[in-house]
Write a protein that holds these residues in place. Structure first.
Motif, PDB file in Angstrom:
ATOM      1  N   THR A 162       0.917  -1.169   0.006  1.00  0.00           N
ATOM      2  CA  THR A 162      -0.065   0.011   0.203  1.00  0.00           C
ATOM      3  C   THR A 162       0.922   1.260  -0.010  1.00  0.00           C
ATOM      4  N   LEU A 182       1.975   1.462  -9.857  1.00  0.00           N
ATOM      5  CA  LEU A 182       2.515   0.606  -8.882  1.00  0.00           C
ATOM      6  C   LEU A 182       3.145  -0.530  -9.741  1.00  0.00           C
ATOM      7  N   SER A 241       0.818  -1.374 -12.778  1.00  0.00           N
ATOM      8  CA  SER A 241      -0.496  -1.073 -12.919  1.00  0.00           C
ATOM      9  C   SER A 241      -0.621   0.714 -13.004  1.00  0.00           C
ATOM     10  N   ILE A 268      -6.730   1.688 -11.102  1.00  0.00           N
ATOM     11  CA  ILE A 268      -7.366   0.548 -10.424  1.00  0.00           C
ATOM     12  C   ILE A 268      -7.873  -0.549 -11.535  1.00  0.00           C
ATOM     13  N   ILE A 292      -4.052  -3.932 -15.015  1.00  0.00           N
ATOM     14  CA  ILE A 292      -2.698  -4.649 -14.668  1.00  0.00           C
ATOM     15  C   ILE A 292      -2.149  -5.031 -15.898  1.00  0.00           C
ATOM     16  N   ARG A 328      -5.383  -4.811  -8.503  1.00  0.00           N
ATOM     17  CA  ARG A 328      -5.295  -3.367  -7.813  1.00  0.00           C
ATOM     18  C   ARG A 328      -6.826  -3.085  -7.635  1.00  0.00           C
ATOM     19  N   ARG A 356      -4.503   2.824  -4.020  1.00  0.00           N
ATOM     20  CA  ARG A 356      -2.988   2.481  -3.427  1.00  0.00           C
ATOM     21  C   ARG A 356      -2.747   1.310  -2.919  1.00  0.00           C
ATOM     22  N   GLN A 357      -3.527   0.253  -3.363  1.00  0.00           N
ATOM     23  CA  GLN A 357      -2.944  -0.906  -2.933  1.00  0.00           C
ATOM     24  C   GLN A 357      -2.970  -1.957  -4.222  1.00  0.00           C
ATOM     25  N   PHE A 358      -1.917  -2.763  -3.890  1.00  0.00           N
ATOM     26  CA  PHE A 358      -1.393  -3.640  -5.076  1.00  0.00           C
ATOM     27  C   PHE A 358      -0.925  -4.906  -4.374  1.00  0.00           C
ATOM     28  N   CYS A 397       7.916  -4.072  -4.095  1.00  0.00           N
ATOM     29  CA  CYS A 397       6.765  -3.274  -4.676  1.00  0.00           C
ATOM     30  C   CYS A 397       7.377  -1.861  -4.661  1.00  0.00           C
ATOM     31  N   TRP A 446       6.399   2.418  -6.385  1.00  0.00           N
ATOM     32  CA  TRP A 446       5.408   3.414  -6.953  1.00  0.00           C
ATOM     33  C   TRP A 446       6.160   4.363  -7.722  1.00  0.00           C
TER      34      TRP A 446
END
Lengths: 116, 113
Positions: free
Chosen positions: B24, B33, B50, B53, B56, B68, B72-74, B91, B93
């Motif tokens: 995150t 991301l 990504s 949202i 991918i 996703r 803000r979450q992967f 991970c 960003w």
């Protein structure tokens, strides 16, 4: 095709020596960006510097300096008066200027050991 | 300021078991991301990225998938792990403005036994 070469797999220096890490890149683009990252033993990659293809000025930041030469497609990194805390794996990386996301190609890395 | 969280830090899983790694980002909106894998020998390989949202893209066909579900979450997943999935997963960003430096999480060291 893009490619980043770091010919030095491992380097060992004695503390306070200067050391230069070599990076040679290949790209067909006229607009591109070059990066250096540091990966200490803890594993996290830390961004050090970004350079775009139109800016060939060398840069100095404390004990770190970078020499970008388009004529030889090189972006070398020098650490002056090395310290034990500089021991890490260093990655050179390249990204193109055209994509909507940051497609970064990493070199294989150079492992630097600074011996006290 | 922006921060990126990745967990767990280490994981030991048997072959054939499922996997879920989460990442995150805080302090930014609509980031790009990325999931990278670093196998023995240090090379960094981009697995997925990504740009929004539900969007991918996979760079390398493999046993893994990514999702996703929120801005803000992967999440990196696998239904059945293979021995070859062992490695260090990172991970990262970027702000999505192109050619920005990657900001990495602390990584997850996965060992498949």
């Amino acid at each position: 095709a893009q490619k980043v070469t770091q010919a030095q797999t491992e380097i060992s220096v004695v503390e306070k020596e200067d050391v230069t890490l070599d990076c040679v890149y290949e790209t067909r683009d006229t607009t591109y960006y070059l990066f250096w990252y540091k990966q200490p033993p803890s594993g996290e990659l830390v961004f050090l510097i970004r350079r775009n293809s139109f800016d060939e000025q060398n840069e100095i930041s404390g004990r770190y300096s970078w020499n970008f030469q388009k004529s030889t497609s090189s972006f070398n990194f020098t650490i002056t008066a090395s310290q034990v805390v500089d021991s890490a794996v260093y990655f050179c990386a390249l990204s193109e200027g055209k994509t909507s996301y940051d497609k970064v190609i990493f070199g294989p890395g150079t492992s630097l050991s600074v011996i006290p | 300021s922006q921060t990126i969280h990745q967990w767990p830090a280490t994981l030991v899983q048997p072959v054939g078991s499922p996997l879920s790694l989460e990442c995150t980002v805080e302090g930014t909106s609509n980031p790009n991301l990325y999931w990278y894998r670093q196998a023995a020998g240090r090379g960094l390989q981009l697995l997925f990225y990504s740009v929004g949202i539900g969007q991918i893209s996979s760079e390398v066909p493999q046993n893994l998938s990514a999702s996703r579900p929120q801005d803000r979450q992967f999440i990196l997943s696998s239904k059945k792990l293979l021995l070859s999935d062992s490695g260090f997963y990172l991970c990262a960003w970027t702000p999505g403005q192109g050619n920005s430096p990657l900001h990495f999480g602390n990584g997850t060291r996965l060992t498949v036994t």
